[in-house]
Design a protein around this motif. Structure first.
Motif, mmCIF file in Angstrom:
data_model
loop_
_atom_site.group_PDB
_atom_site.id
_atom_site.type_symbol
_atom_site.label_atom_id
_atom_site.label_comp_id
_atom_site.label_asym_id
_atom_site.label_seq_id
_atom_site.Cartn_x
_atom_site.Cartn_y
_atom_site.Cartn_z
ATOM 1 N N SER A 48 2.416 -1.830 6.188
ATOM 2 C CA SER A 48 2.301 -2.362 7.551
ATOM 3 C C SER A 48 1.789 -1.319 8.544
ATOM 4 C CB SER A 48 3.654 -2.909 8.017
ATOM 5 O OG SER A 48 4.628 -1.883 8.021
ATOM 6 N N ALA B 226 -1.625 -5.851 -0.808
ATOM 7 C CA ALA B 226 -0.919 -5.101 0.232
ATOM 8 C C ALA B 226 0.435 -5.763 0.444
ATOM 9 C CB ALA B 226 -1.715 -5.098 1.527
ATOM 10 N N PRO C 37 5.051 -9.940 5.785
ATOM 11 C CA PRO C 37 3.585 -9.897 5.669
ATOM 12 C C PRO C 37 2.886 -10.246 6.982
ATOM 13 C CG PRO C 37 4.538 -11.068 3.815
ATOM 14 C CD PRO C 37 5.657 -10.845 4.797
ATOM 15 N N PRO D 183 -1.192 -10.021 7.853
ATOM 16 C CA PRO D 183 -2.566 -9.605 7.558
ATOM 17 C C PRO D 183 -3.308 -9.044 8.762
ATOM 18 C CG PRO D 183 -2.092 -11.770 6.618
ATOM 19 C CD PRO D 183 -0.948 -11.431 7.520
ATOM 20 N N VAL E 173 -2.127 -10.274 0.838
ATOM 21 C CA VAL E 173 -0.983 -9.699 1.548
ATOM 22 C C VAL E 173 0.269 -10.467 1.145
ATOM 23 C CG1 VAL E 173 -0.003 -9.107 3.794
ATOM 24 C CG2 VAL E 173 -2.491 -9.047 3.472
#
Length: 279
Positions: free
Chosen positions: A11, A31, A36, A38, A50
Protein backbone atom coordinates in the motif's frame (compact mmCIF):
# COMPACT_ATOMS: atom_id res chain seq x y z
CA UNK A 1 6.26 -16.55 -20.84
CA UNK A 2 5.68 -13.50 -18.63
CA UNK A 3 6.93 -14.00 -15.08
CA UNK A 4 4.65 -13.37 -12.10
CA UNK A 5 5.52 -11.90 -8.71
CA UNK A 6 3.45 -11.70 -5.51
CA UNK A 7 4.41 -8.90 -3.12
CA UNK A 8 3.05 -8.35 0.40
CA UNK A 9 2.61 -4.96 2.04
CA UNK A 10 2.20 -2.88 -1.13
CA UNK A 11 0.00 0.00 0.00
CA UNK A 12 3.00 2.35 0.41
CA UNK A 13 6.76 2.62 0.69
CA UNK A 14 9.04 -0.15 -0.52
CA UNK A 15 6.20 -2.47 -1.49
CA UNK A 16 4.44 0.11 -3.64
CA UNK A 17 7.70 1.09 -5.37
CA UNK A 18 8.46 -2.56 -6.04
CA UNK A 19 5.06 -3.15 -7.62
CA UNK A 20 5.54 -0.23 -9.98
CA UNK A 21 9.07 -1.25 -10.96
CA UNK A 22 8.08 -4.82 -11.85
CA UNK A 23 5.07 -3.57 -13.82
CA UNK A 24 7.33 -1.18 -15.75
CA UNK A 25 9.59 -4.13 -16.60
CA UNK A 26 6.81 -6.24 -18.02
CA UNK A 27 6.00 -8.62 -15.17
CA UNK A 28 2.62 -9.81 -13.95
CA UNK A 29 2.24 -8.41 -10.43
CA UNK A 30 0.03 -9.62 -7.60
CA UNK A 31 0.00 -6.68 -5.18
CA UNK A 32 -1.36 -7.58 -1.77
CA UNK A 33 -2.37 -5.48 1.21
CA UNK A 34 -4.76 -5.81 4.12
CA UNK A 35 -7.28 -3.42 2.53
CA UNK A 36 -6.91 -3.56 -1.27
CA UNK A 37 -6.80 -0.16 -2.97
CA UNK A 38 -5.69 -0.18 -6.61
CA UNK A 39 -5.71 3.64 -6.67
CA UNK A 40 -2.43 3.79 -4.71
CA UNK A 41 -0.54 2.77 -7.86
CA UNK A 42 0.41 5.25 -10.56
CA UNK A 43 -1.06 3.17 -13.39
CA UNK A 44 -3.58 0.40 -13.94
CA UNK A 45 -2.74 -2.66 -16.01
CA UNK A 46 -4.16 -6.02 -16.99
CA UNK A 47 -0.88 -7.38 -15.59
CA UNK A 48 -1.77 -6.08 -12.10
CA UNK A 49 -3.97 -7.98 -9.66
CA UNK A 50 -4.63 -6.30 -6.29
CA UNK A 51 -5.68 -8.76 -3.59
CA UNK A 52 -6.33 -8.77 0.16
CA UNK A 53 -3.70 -10.46 2.31
CA UNK A 54 -3.11 -10.30 6.06
CA UNK A 55 0.23 -11.91 6.84
CA UNK A 56 -0.91 -12.77 10.37
CA UNK A 57 -3.68 -14.99 8.95
CA UNK A 58 -2.56 -18.25 7.29
CA UNK A 59 -5.93 -18.64 5.57
CA UNK A 60 -5.65 -15.17 4.06
CA UNK A 61 -2.17 -16.01 2.74
CA UNK A 62 -3.34 -19.28 1.15
CA UNK A 63 -6.32 -17.57 -0.49
CA UNK A 64 -4.19 -14.76 -1.96
CA UNK A 65 -1.77 -17.30 -3.42
CA UNK A 66 -4.62 -19.36 -4.87
CA UNK A 67 -6.28 -16.27 -6.34
CA UNK A 68 -2.97 -15.11 -7.78
CA UNK A 69 -2.38 -18.46 -9.45
CA UNK A 70 -5.94 -18.37 -10.80
CA UNK A 71 -5.26 -14.94 -12.30
CA UNK A 72 -1.86 -15.63 -13.92
CA UNK A 73 -1.33 -19.39 -13.88
CA UNK A 74 1.70 -19.48 -11.55
CA UNK A 75 3.79 -17.45 -9.11
CA UNK A 76 7.49 -17.28 -9.90
CA UNK A 77 8.60 -14.92 -7.14
CA UNK A 78 7.28 -14.21 -3.64
CA UNK A 79 8.40 -11.01 -1.92
CA UNK A 80 7.71 -10.87 1.81
CA UNK A 81 7.78 -7.11 2.28
CA UNK A 82 4.99 -6.46 4.81
CA UNK A 83 6.32 -5.33 8.17
CA UNK A 84 5.83 -2.98 11.09
CA UNK A 85 8.39 -0.96 13.01
CA UNK A 86 8.91 0.03 16.59
CA UNK A 87 11.35 1.97 18.74
CA UNK A 88 11.22 1.26 22.46
CA UNK A 89 13.22 0.58 25.58
CA UNK A 90 13.24 -3.13 26.31
CA UNK A 91 12.17 -2.76 29.93
CA UNK A 92 9.10 -0.71 28.95
CA UNK A 93 7.80 -2.87 26.09
CA UNK A 94 4.71 -4.99 26.87
CA UNK A 95 4.70 -8.62 25.82
CA UNK A 96 1.59 -8.05 23.70
CA UNK A 97 3.45 -5.42 21.66
CA UNK A 98 6.44 -7.72 21.18
CA UNK A 99 4.13 -10.48 19.97
CA UNK A 100 2.44 -8.08 17.54
CA UNK A 101 5.81 -7.24 16.00
CA UNK A 102 6.79 -10.89 15.66
CA UNK A 103 3.41 -11.97 14.27
CA UNK A 104 3.86 -9.63 11.29
CA UNK A 105 7.62 -9.37 10.78
CA UNK A 106 8.59 -12.94 11.56
CA UNK A 107 5.75 -15.44 11.71
CA UNK A 108 4.05 -13.77 8.74
CA UNK A 109 7.17 -14.47 6.67
CA UNK A 110 7.28 -18.07 7.88
CA UNK A 111 3.62 -18.63 6.98
CA UNK A 112 3.94 -17.13 3.51
CA UNK A 113 7.00 -19.26 2.76
CA UNK A 114 5.28 -22.42 3.97
CA UNK A 115 2.31 -21.62 1.74
CA UNK A 116 4.27 -20.92 -1.47
CA UNK A 117 7.00 -23.58 -1.30
CA UNK A 118 4.85 -26.56 -2.37
CA UNK A 119 3.72 -24.72 -5.51
CA UNK A 120 7.25 -23.61 -6.41
CA UNK A 121 8.56 -27.12 -5.80
CA UNK A 122 5.92 -28.61 -8.14
CA UNK A 123 6.65 -26.10 -10.90
CA UNK A 124 10.37 -26.78 -10.60
CA UNK A 125 11.64 -23.30 -9.80
CA UNK A 126 10.97 -20.12 -7.87
CA UNK A 127 12.46 -17.29 -5.84
CA UNK A 128 11.54 -16.17 -2.33
CA UNK A 129 12.74 -12.69 -1.35
CA UNK A 130 12.42 -11.74 2.32
CA UNK A 131 12.80 -8.04 3.07
CA UNK A 132 14.50 -7.42 6.40
CA UNK A 133 16.41 -4.28 7.44
CA UNK A 134 19.83 -2.74 7.82
CA UNK A 135 19.42 -3.30 11.58
CA UNK A 136 20.35 -6.92 10.89
CA UNK A 137 23.76 -5.62 9.80
CA UNK A 138 24.29 -2.90 12.37
CA UNK A 139 21.90 -2.93 15.31
CA UNK A 140 21.20 0.53 16.67
CA UNK A 141 19.81 1.02 20.20
CA UNK A 142 16.13 1.25 21.15
CA UNK A 143 15.01 -1.22 18.46
CA UNK A 144 15.89 -4.49 20.19
CA UNK A 145 12.59 -6.25 19.56
CA UNK A 146 12.26 -4.96 16.00
CA UNK A 147 15.85 -6.05 15.29
CA UNK A 148 15.17 -9.46 16.83
CA UNK A 149 12.13 -9.95 14.57
CA UNK A 150 14.21 -9.19 11.49
CA UNK A 151 17.35 -11.08 12.56
CA UNK A 152 15.20 -14.19 12.98
CA UNK A 153 14.18 -13.88 9.33
CA UNK A 154 17.85 -13.60 8.31
CA UNK A 155 18.76 -16.91 9.91
CA UNK A 156 15.58 -18.53 8.63
CA UNK A 157 16.23 -17.39 5.07
CA UNK A 158 19.84 -18.52 4.90
CA UNK A 159 18.89 -21.96 6.23
CA UNK A 160 15.95 -22.10 3.81
CA UNK A 161 18.22 -21.25 0.88
CA UNK A 162 20.25 -24.43 1.45
CA UNK A 163 17.10 -26.49 2.08
CA UNK A 164 15.48 -25.48 -1.20
CA UNK A 165 18.51 -25.31 -3.48
CA UNK A 166 17.99 -28.88 -4.70
CA UNK A 167 14.48 -27.94 -5.88
CA UNK A 168 15.79 -24.97 -7.93
CA UNK A 169 14.18 -22.52 -5.50
CA UNK A 170 16.25 -19.55 -4.29
CA UNK A 171 15.69 -17.88 -0.91
CA UNK A 172 17.16 -14.40 -0.61
CA UNK A 173 17.30 -11.32 1.59
CA UNK A 174 16.94 -7.65 0.75
CA UNK A 175 18.25 -5.46 3.57
CA UNK A 176 16.95 -1.88 3.19
CA UNK A 177 18.41 1.05 4.99
CA UNK A 178 16.22 3.69 6.61
CA UNK A 179 14.08 5.69 4.19
CA UNK A 180 12.66 8.83 5.88
CA UNK A 181 10.22 9.31 2.99
CA UNK A 182 8.29 6.13 3.83
CA UNK A 183 5.45 5.90 6.36
CA UNK A 184 7.47 3.48 8.52
CA UNK A 185 7.77 5.81 11.52
CA UNK A 186 4.25 7.21 11.23
CA UNK A 187 2.71 3.75 11.08
CA UNK A 188 4.43 2.79 14.32
CA UNK A 189 3.51 5.98 16.18
CA UNK A 190 0.64 4.69 18.30
CA UNK A 191 2.43 1.43 19.02
CA UNK A 192 5.48 3.28 20.33
CA UNK A 193 3.73 5.76 22.63
CA UNK A 194 5.08 5.62 26.17
CA UNK A 195 7.70 2.97 25.39
CA UNK A 196 10.73 5.21 25.96
CA UNK A 197 10.67 6.15 29.68
CA UNK A 198 11.93 9.45 30.99
CA UNK A 199 15.19 7.89 32.20
CA UNK A 200 16.01 7.13 28.54
CA UNK A 201 14.86 10.44 27.06
CA UNK A 202 18.25 12.19 26.91
CA UNK A 203 19.90 9.14 25.35
CA UNK A 204 17.03 8.70 22.88
CA UNK A 205 17.17 12.36 21.89
CA UNK A 206 20.94 12.13 21.36
CA UNK A 207 20.63 8.94 19.37
CA UNK A 208 17.89 10.21 17.05
CA UNK A 209 19.73 13.51 16.56
CA UNK A 210 22.83 11.65 15.42
CA UNK A 211 20.70 9.59 13.04
CA UNK A 212 19.81 12.88 11.39
CA UNK A 213 23.52 13.42 10.70
CA UNK A 214 24.21 9.94 9.36
CA UNK A 215 27.55 9.58 7.51
CA UNK A 216 25.87 8.45 4.25
CA UNK A 217 22.68 9.32 2.39
CA UNK A 218 19.65 7.41 3.56
CA UNK A 219 17.90 4.76 1.51
CA UNK A 220 15.18 5.44 -1.08
CA UNK A 221 12.19 3.38 -2.14
CA UNK A 222 13.66 3.14 -5.64
CA UNK A 223 16.90 1.60 -4.33
CA UNK A 224 14.95 -1.06 -2.46
CA UNK A 225 12.82 -1.86 -5.51
CA UNK A 226 15.99 -2.28 -7.58
CA UNK A 227 17.49 -4.56 -4.94
CA UNK A 228 14.34 -6.70 -4.97
CA UNK A 229 14.52 -6.90 -8.76
CA UNK A 230 18.16 -8.01 -8.54
CA UNK A 231 17.29 -10.65 -5.93
CA UNK A 232 14.36 -11.89 -8.03
CA UNK A 233 16.32 -12.20 -11.27
CA UNK A 234 19.95 -12.93 -10.32
CA UNK A 235 21.01 -16.37 -11.54
CA UNK A 236 23.97 -16.49 -9.15
CA UNK A 237 24.25 -17.75 -5.59
CA UNK A 238 24.05 -14.46 -3.66
CA UNK A 239 21.72 -14.47 -0.66
CA UNK A 240 22.01 -10.92 0.77
CA UNK A 241 21.28 -7.69 -1.11
CA UNK A 242 21.85 -4.53 1.00
CA UNK A 243 19.85 -1.58 -0.36
CA UNK A 244 20.89 2.03 0.10
CA UNK A 245 24.19 3.65 0.98
CA UNK A 246 23.52 3.41 4.73
CA UNK A 247 22.82 -0.33 4.53
CA UNK A 248 25.91 -0.89 2.37
CA UNK A 249 28.04 1.00 4.91
CA UNK A 250 26.79 -1.25 7.69
CA UNK A 251 27.29 -4.37 5.54
CA UNK A 252 30.91 -3.37 4.95
CA UNK A 253 31.41 -2.79 8.67
CA UNK A 254 29.83 -6.11 9.57
CA UNK A 255 31.40 -8.33 6.94
CA UNK A 256 34.77 -6.78 6.00
CA UNK A 257 36.21 -5.42 9.26
CA UNK A 258 37.19 -6.82 12.64
CA UNK A 259 34.73 -7.14 15.51
CA UNK A 260 36.62 -4.46 17.43
CA UNK A 261 36.48 -2.01 14.51
CA UNK A 262 32.81 -2.72 13.91
CA UNK A 263 31.85 -2.18 17.56
CA UNK A 264 33.93 0.99 17.86
CA UNK A 265 32.25 2.47 14.81
CA UNK A 266 28.77 1.47 15.98
CA UNK A 267 29.36 3.03 19.40
CA UNK A 268 30.60 6.18 17.69
CA UNK A 269 27.40 6.37 15.65
CA UNK A 270 24.85 5.16 18.21
CA UNK A 271 26.31 4.71 21.68
CA UNK A 272 25.68 7.12 24.58
CA UNK A 273 27.66 10.31 24.62
CA UNK A 274 30.23 10.54 27.46
CA UNK A 275 28.05 12.99 29.37
CA UNK A 276 25.19 10.47 29.40
CA UNK A 277 27.13 7.47 30.65
CA UNK A 278 26.36 6.21 34.13
CA UNK A 279 29.03 6.97 36.72
Amino acid sequence: MTSTILITGTSSGYGKATVELFLDRGWNVIATMRRPDPSVFATSSDRLEVLPLDVTDAGSIRKAIADGVAAFGRIDVLVNNAGIGMASAVEATPEATVREIFETNTFGVFKACQAIIPQMRKQGRGVIVNVTSSVTLGVMPLVAFYAASKCAVEGFTESLSYELEGFNIKARLVEPGYAPTTSFTANGGLRMQGLIPADYSDFARSCFTRMGNYPTPYCTEAEVAEAVFAAATDEGGTIRYPAGADSKLLADLRWTTSEDHYLARMREMFGPEPSLRAA
